[in-house]
Write a protein that holds these residues in place. Structure first.
Motif, PDB file in Angstrom:
ATOM      1  N   ASP A  82     106.589   3.877  39.171  1.00 29.29           N
ATOM      2  CA  ASP A  82     107.279   2.765  39.810  1.00 29.29           C
ATOM      3  C   ASP A  82     106.365   2.170  40.862  1.00 29.29           C
ATOM      4  O   ASP A  82     105.630   2.893  41.545  1.00 29.29           O
ATOM      5  CB  ASP A  82     108.590   3.245  40.449  1.00 29.29           C
ATOM      6  CG  ASP A  82     109.392   2.100  41.024  1.00 29.29           C
ATOM      7  OD1 ASP A  82     109.281   1.871  42.241  1.00 29.29           O
ATOM      8  OD2 ASP A  82     110.126   1.446  40.272  1.00 29.29           O
ATOM      9  N   GLU A  83     106.406   0.854  41.059  1.00 24.37           N
ATOM     10  CA  GLU A  83     105.483   0.194  41.977  1.00 24.37           C
ATOM     11  C   GLU A  83     105.704   0.579  43.435  1.00 24.37           C
ATOM     12  O   GLU A  83     104.786   0.505  44.257  1.00 24.37           O
ATOM     13  CB  GLU A  83     105.583  -1.322  41.823  1.00 24.37           C
ATOM     14  CG  GLU A  83     106.904  -1.921  42.249  1.00 24.37           C
ATOM     15  CD  GLU A  83     106.910  -3.439  42.133  1.00 24.37           C
ATOM     16  OE1 GLU A  83     107.697  -4.069  42.860  1.00 24.37           O
ATOM     17  OE2 GLU A  83     106.142  -3.985  41.323  1.00 24.37           O
TER      18      GLU A  83
ATOM     19  N   LEU B 248     105.155  -2.977  46.263  1.00 23.38           N
ATOM     20  CA  LEU B 248     103.780  -2.822  45.812  1.00 23.38           C
ATOM     21  C   LEU B 248     102.786  -2.961  46.960  1.00 23.38           C
ATOM     22  O   LEU B 248     101.779  -2.251  47.009  1.00 23.38           O
ATOM     23  CB  LEU B 248     103.485  -3.869  44.728  1.00 23.38           C
ATOM     24  CG  LEU B 248     102.165  -3.727  43.972  1.00 23.38           C
ATOM     25  CD1 LEU B 248     102.089  -2.381  43.278  1.00 23.38           C
ATOM     26  CD2 LEU B 248     102.026  -4.855  42.963  1.00 23.38           C
TER      27      LEU B 248
ATOM     28  N   THR C 197      96.174   2.803  36.917  1.00 24.39           N
ATOM     29  CA  THR C 197      96.097   1.408  36.515  1.00 24.39           C
ATOM     30  C   THR C 197      97.351   1.038  35.732  1.00 24.39           C
ATOM     31  O   THR C 197      98.037   1.898  35.200  1.00 24.39           O
ATOM     32  CB  THR C 197      94.857   1.173  35.641  1.00 24.39           C
ATOM     33  OG1 THR C 197      94.907   2.052  34.496  1.00 24.39           O
ATOM     34  CG2 THR C 197      93.586   1.445  36.428  1.00 24.39           C
ATOM     35  N   GLY C 198      97.655  -0.241  35.669  1.00 21.44           N
ATOM     36  CA  GLY C 198      98.844  -0.685  34.956  1.00 21.44           C
ATOM     37  C   GLY C 198      99.594  -1.729  35.756  1.00 21.44           C
ATOM     38  O   GLY C 198      99.201  -2.106  36.867  1.00 21.44           O
ATOM     39  N   ASP C 199     100.709  -2.179  35.196  1.00 21.74           N
ATOM     40  CA  ASP C 199     101.452  -3.268  35.843  1.00 21.74           C
ATOM     41  C   ASP C 199     102.281  -2.804  37.032  1.00 21.74           C
ATOM     42  O   ASP C 199     102.902  -3.611  37.714  1.00 21.74           O
ATOM     43  CB  ASP C 199     102.357  -3.965  34.824  1.00 21.74           C
ATOM     44  CG  ASP C 199     103.315  -3.002  34.138  1.00 21.74           C
ATOM     45  OD1 ASP C 199     103.289  -1.789  34.463  1.00 21.74           O
ATOM     46  OD2 ASP C 199     104.084  -3.458  33.271  1.00 21.74           O
ATOM     47  N   ARG C 200     102.321  -1.492  37.299  1.00 20.82           N
ATOM     48  CA  ARG C 200     103.080  -0.980  38.445  1.00 20.82           C
ATOM     49  C   ARG C 200     102.195  -0.709  39.656  1.00 20.82           C
ATOM     50  O   ARG C 200     102.647  -0.136  40.642  1.00 20.82           O
ATOM     51  CB  ARG C 200     103.838   0.293  38.055  1.00 20.82           C
ATOM     52  CG  ARG C 200     104.936   0.072  37.021  1.00 20.82           C
ATOM     53  CD  ARG C 200     105.680   1.371  36.751  1.00 20.82           C
ATOM     54  NE  ARG C 200     106.781   1.174  35.828  1.00 20.82           N
ATOM     55  CZ  ARG C 200     106.684   1.251  34.499  1.00 20.82           C
ATOM     56  NH1 ARG C 200     105.499   1.548  33.952  1.00 20.82           N
ATOM     57  NH2 ARG C 200     107.721   1.049  33.721  1.00 20.82           N
ATOM     58  N   SER C 201     100.909  -1.074  39.586  1.00 21.41           N
ATOM     59  CA  SER C 201     100.000  -0.866  40.707  1.00 21.41           C
ATOM     60  C   SER C 201      99.071  -2.070  40.834  1.00 21.41           C
ATOM     61  O   SER C 201      98.952  -2.884  39.918  1.00 21.41           O
ATOM     62  CB  SER C 201      99.176   0.414  40.509  1.00 21.41           C
ATOM     63  OG  SER C 201      98.375   0.329  39.334  1.00 21.41           O
ATOM     64  N   ASP C 202      98.408  -2.182  41.986  1.00 23.59           N
ATOM     65  CA  ASP C 202      97.504  -3.298  42.256  1.00 23.59           C
ATOM     66  C   ASP C 202      96.225  -2.738  42.881  1.00 23.59           C
ATOM     67  O   ASP C 202      96.050  -2.757  44.105  1.00 23.59           O
ATOM     68  CB  ASP C 202      98.172  -4.302  43.198  1.00 23.59           C
ATOM     69  CG  ASP C 202      97.378  -5.603  43.307  1.00 23.59           C
ATOM     70  OD1 ASP C 202      96.192  -5.603  42.931  1.00 23.59           O
ATOM     71  OD2 ASP C 202      97.945  -6.604  43.769  1.00 23.59           O
TER      72      ASP C 202
ATOM     73  N   SER D 172     102.436   6.270  41.067  1.00 20.30           N
ATOM     74  CA  SER D 172     102.112   4.862  40.850  1.00 20.30           C
ATOM     75  C   SER D 172     102.319   4.433  39.406  1.00 20.30           C
ATOM     76  O   SER D 172     102.546   3.253  39.131  1.00 20.30           O
ATOM     77  CB  SER D 172     100.663   4.586  41.273  1.00 20.30           C
ATOM     78  OG  SER D 172      99.746   5.360  40.512  1.00 20.30           O
TER      79      SER D 172
ATOM     80  N   SER E 160     100.115  -0.071  47.996  1.00 25.35           N
ATOM     81  CA  SER E 160      98.673  -0.336  48.059  1.00 25.35           C
ATOM     82  C   SER E 160      98.130   0.024  49.436  1.00 25.35           C
ATOM     83  O   SER E 160      97.055   0.643  49.560  1.00 25.35           O
ATOM     84  CB  SER E 160      98.398  -1.808  47.750  1.00 25.35           C
ATOM     85  OG  SER E 160      98.860  -2.148  46.456  1.00 25.35           O
TER      86      SER E 160
END
Length: 510
Positions: A254-255, A25, A104-109, A251, A29
């Motif tokens: 998968d992170e 991740l 957006t979501g739990d696989r990106s920051d 994204s 980023s």
């Protein structure tokens, strides 16, 4: 030699970066944030500077009594102010720009990407000034400094990564899995590399007896320049739409997908950068001068020479990447904080997209022909065709592939888009310029392809004899031996099949 060293140090920089922050991740980023300055610079000024400014400067050098120095000073003055304004606005707008390229979501920051973006977006000024200064050096027949400058960039970033390794690891409370000091070292170190790359070109231009003084006046050629710039802007915008869609799809899947996709694409560009970019750098002033003199036959000759040289050098590399992509990924990217599993996926991504290596080089060459003909409209239309193929295909990838395989589909789509562009571009140039030595070029492509295909069994035999490449060391051993055997067999076959190696006539405008 400069281009080779530049690409090798750039490649080393990529490998060390992956070993430092992994294919996770944090890397995704950083990759999104580091894409932003390039994207904004290209969108606002970069495409214009790199594609339109060379023909305009060549014409100014031929038409003006001062060898085009006055016009060059005017472009530098306008470019510096415009780049400073664009850099400031883009940096302030970082929270708005990041979501364009990141889902957006739990696989990106997104918050980590924005933090990186604040540190990396100032690169816009460095990229722009570097492109302007490099173009002015090239039109003066000076290619060395612009070729060596990226080496300094890579050395600066490698030094920053060395400092990164000396820092204490991120604590449990550090957001995004990276500490504040690590973030600053990586972000500011990357930006410092771009600034150094541009600064060294200032020195090189002074050695050419050029002195930059602010100049504010109007030149009739700026109107034509602006007209071409509008089409180049549309070209870059179309390309950015394709990139934004690809990144958002990756994204969401998968992170680490963005990091895998970006690094696979960088790896694929290494041979193109060493061979194709060097060729384009030399051919562009030649083709611009020939077009300005009305010698379209010479433009066609340079197109044919460039296409055949790219075929002979890049096609066997593409075949090798397809056969040994996973081993290549393991050998290069399973060190440090990365791992064999992620490195294997990266190698597989290279393998499924390697067929796009030659079309990439051909498309870039074709676009330079149009720009040499003072035609910025047609490249934009070709890019629109490629984007019209790329975007729907990228959006379809998550529907037909599992999440961990989406990145492979995106890479294949990107490669196929260049194949579409190469076919469309060749047809368009045939209409514009007439016969393009198509039969002779196709003969080289077919015979080169046959040679590469016949060399493949010998290379695969090496892989079978040496066994599975499960570690970086064993994978590297396999790659070295396979490359030596494959190159020897390939060179023998192209000699037996009498593949004609084009003779390149000189390096300057004719």
């Amino acid at each position: 030699m400069a281009t080779l060293v530049s690409r090798l140090t750039g490649f080393l920089r990529t490998v060390v970066l992956v070993a430092t922050i992994g294919l996770s991740l944090v890397n995704s980023s950083y990759t999104v944030a580091n894409t932003l300055p390039v994207s904004v610079y290209q969108l606002l000024l970069g495409g214009v500077l790199s594609s339109v400014v060379v023909p305009v400067l060549v014409r100014a050098a031929r038409e003006d009594g001062d060898g085009g120095d006055g016009f060059a000073r005017l472009l530098l003055s306008i470019g510096a102010v415009g780049l400073a304004a664009a850099t400031t606005l883009a940096t302030v707008a970082a929270p708005v720009l990041v979501p364009l390229y990141l889902s957006t979501g739990d696989r990106s920051d997104p918050e980590l990407a924005v933090a990186f973006a604040y540190l990396l977006l100032p690169q816009i000024f460095g990229y722009g000034m570097g492109a302007l200064l490099g173009a002015m050096l090239n039109t003066r027949g000076v290619f060395g400094p612009a070729a060596w400058a990226p080496v300094l960039n890579n050395v600066v970033v490698l030094a920053a990564l060395a400092v990164y390794w000396l820092l204490p690891p991120a604590g449990a409370g550090d957001a995004g899995g990276i500490g504040t000091m690590q973030l600053l070292v990586l972000g500011l170190g990357t930006t410092a590399g771009v600034v150094a790359q541009a600064a060294v070109l200032v020195v090189a231009l002074r050695r050419c007896a050029f002195r930059w003084r602010w100049r504010w006046t109007w030149d009739r050629r700026l109107s034509a320049f602006a007209g071409s710039a509008a089409w180049v802007l549309a070209y870059v915008l179309a390309g950015q739409v394709g990139l934004a869609v690809t990144n958002r799809v990756a994204s969401a899947a998968d992170e680490g997908a963005i990091a895998v996709y970006a690094n696979a694409w960088l790896l694929l560009q290494v041979p193109y950068g060493v061979l194709g970019v060097s060729l384009l750098t030399v051919l562009m002033p030649r083709m611009s001068a020939a077009a300005a003199a009305g010698r379209l036959d010479r433009v066609v000759d340079d197109l044919a020479i460039g296409t055949r040289l790219c075929t002979i050098t890049l096609l066997p590399v593409a075949v090798g990447f397809t056969a040994f992509g996973p081993a290549l990924g393991v050998a290069l990217f399973s060190w440090g904080r990365s791992g064999v599993e992620a490195a294997t996926v990266l190698g597989e991504t290279v393998a499924v997209s390697a067929f796009g290596l030659l079309p990439l080089a051909v498309v870039m060459l074709q676009l330079r022909v149009f720009y040499a003909l003072d035609d910025a409209r047609t490249p934009t239309l070709i890019m629109l065709v490629m984007t019209a193929f790329r975007v729907p295909a990228a959006l379809l990838a998550p529907q037909v592939l599992s999440a961990e395989r989406v990145v492979l589909g995106l890479a294949a789509v990107n490669a196929a888009a260049f194949g579409v562009g190469a076919v469309v571009g060749w047809a368009w140039l045939r209409v514009r310029l007439g016969p393009l030595h198509t039969r002779a070029t196709l003969s080289v492509i077919v015979r080169t392809g046959v040679s590469a295909a016949l060399a493949l069994p010998a290379v695969l035999a090496v892989d079978r004899l040496l066994g599975a490449a499960s570690t970086a060391v064993t994978a590297g051993r396999t790659l070295v031996i396979a490359a030596v055997v494959g190159t020897a067999v390939y060179l023998t076959l192209i000699w037996l099949l009498r593949v004609p190696f084009p003779r390149y006539r000189g390096s300057g405008p004719r």
